[in-house]
Write a protein that holds these residues in place. Structure first.
Motif: not given
Length: 348
Positions: A197-201
Motif C-alpha cells: 500500500q505504501r507503493e500504491a499511495m
C-alpha cells in the motif's frame, strides 16, 4: 489509451479469480490495483494484456473491444507493454539491442529502429548505458530497459506486475521516483499491480482495492485513506482502529457519536442515520487535549518508530485500545488527556 472493463470474470476450475470486475481507467492515468496475494491482481493484468482469455464480460482499449463474447484479440495487436518482476531481458544482448528487439521483429528499417531506440533510451535516461549487458546494470536500470522496450514497441499502455518486488527495500523509494518520472515523460497509461500500500499511495493517481476477485473501492489515494467505503478497505489501507459507536445525530456531513464515556463530532457519509455504526480512527485523529477539554486515556504500550512513538491507549468502556502517534515518549500506565480530530463513520 483508456481502459474499460465491464463485468469481467475469469475462473480456474472452481476458483473465481475475477468476479464481475468493472473498471474505467482514463488515458494517461497512473492507476494502481492494490490487494493481498491471490486476490486476482495478476490475472486482471494478464486479461488486459491478452495473455489470459476471459470467461465473461468485455474489455475495451481506447473504445475498441479487445475481449468479450467470442472475441480475444491477441497481445501483439493490443499496443500494450508488460513489465514483469523478472524484467525478461535477453542476457546476451546489450541495452540498445534489447530495446530494438520488438522493432526488428516487426520488420522496421534499420534507420527507423536506431532513431526509435535512441528516443526511448533518452526518455528513461539510459543513453550512456546503451552498450552494457543486463548483468552490468543495477536492478533499477534493468527495469528502465524493460520500460524503454515497452515504449519502443509502440505500447500506449504499460502494465507492471509488481515490478519493485525484487528490489531491496532501500532501493524502492528511488525506483518509485523513477517510475513517476517515466510516467510523466512517456504519457503512457500505466496500470501498476502491487500488494504494497505504501507503493500504491506514493505512485497512483487512482487506486483500486481488490479482494477475492472483486474491486472493493476505486478512488484517489487521499479519499481511499480518509473515506474508505467498508471495514475491509479501512483495515487494509493504513493503520487504524475500528470502534463500535452509537450515532446520536447527523447534520451537514457530520455525526455526533458516543463510545465508552466519549462523545465526539466526526465526518460521515450522507446516508448515515442514527443508531449503531463503526467509527474509523486513524492515529492522527487522536491528539493531546489543550487545557481541561477532552477525555482521559491510559497508555497501554508504546513502540518507537524513529522520531516518533506509536502509542496504544485504553479508554474506560472500550474493549480494544486506540492507536495514536506522539512525538515524545510515553510510559505504560501514564494518564493522557486526549481529543478526537475528525474520524470517519463507515458506510453500512
Amino acid at each position: 489509451m483508456s481502459i474499460q472493463l465491464a463485468s469481467v470474470s475469469k475462473s480456474f476450475d472452481a476458483h473465481k479469480a475475477l468476479n464481475s470486475v468493472s473498471l474505467s481507467i482514463e488515458d494517461g492515468t497512473f492507476f494502481v490495483v492494490l490487494g493481498p496475494s491471490g486476490c486476482g491482481k495478476s490475472t486482471l493484468l494478464r486479461a488486459i494484456a491478452g495473455l489470459e482469455p476471459v470467461d465473461a464480460g468485455e474489455i475495451k482499449l481506447s473504445g475498441q473491444a479487445v475481449a468479450g463474447k467470442g472475441l480475444h484479440l491477441p497481445p501483439e495487436q493490443r499496443q500494450v507493454g508488460v513489465v514483469f518482476q523478472s524484467y525478461a531481458l535477453w542476457p546476451h544482448m546489450n541495452v540498445a539491442a534489447n530495446v530494438a528487439f520488438p522493432l526488428e521483429t516487426a520488420g522496421e528499417t534499420r534507420s527507423a529502429v536506431a532513431a526509435r531506440v535512441a528516443e526511448c533510451l533518452e526518455t528513461v535516461a539510459l543513453t550512456p548505458f546503451r552498450q552494457r549487458k543486463p548483468a552490468e546494470l543495477s536492478g533499477g536500470q534493468r527495469q528502465r530497459v524493460a520500460l524503454a522496450r515497452c515504449l519502443a514497441q509502440g505500447a500506449r499502455t504499460v502494465l507492471m506486475d509488481e515490478p519493485l518486488a525484487n528490489l531491496d527495500p532501500h532501493l524502492r523509494s528511488t525506483m518509485e521516483e523513477e517510475l513517476a518520472a517515466f510516467h510523466r515523460a512517456s504519457g503512457a497509461t500505466t496500470l501498476f499491480i502491487t500488494h504494497d500500500q505504501r507503493e500504491a499511495m506514493a505512485l497512483a493517481d487512482k487506486v483500486a482495492v481488490m479482494w477475492d476477485g472483486s474491486i472493493l473501492q476505486a478512488d484517489d489515494p487521499d479519499t481511499l485513506y480518509r473515506r474508505p467505503n467498508s471495514k475491509k478497505v479501512a483495515g487494509f489501507i493504513g493503520r487504524s482502529t475500528l470502534v463500535p459507536v452509537d450515532v446520536l445525530r447527523v447534520e451537514n456531513g457530520e455525526a455526533q457519536v458516543r463510545f465508552g464515556n466519549v462523545i465526539a463530532v466526526v465526518d460521515c457519509p450522507d446516508q448515515t442515520v442514527s443508531g449503531p455504526a463503526t467509527l474509523l480512527l486513524r492515529p492522527e485523529h487522536l491528539v493531546l487535549a489543550t487545557g481541561t477539554s477532552g477525555f482521559e486515556a491510559t497508555v497501554e504500550r508504546t513502540i518507537y518508530r524513529g522520531g516518533y512513538w506509536e502509542v496504544f491507549v485504553r479508554l474506560e468502556g472500550l474493549s480494544q485500545p486506540l492507536l495514536m502517534v506522539l512525538h515524545r515518549k510515553a510510559e505504560p500506565g501514564e494518564l493522557l488527556q486526549l481529543d478526537i480530530l475528525r474520524g470517519w463513520v463507515l458506510p453500512e
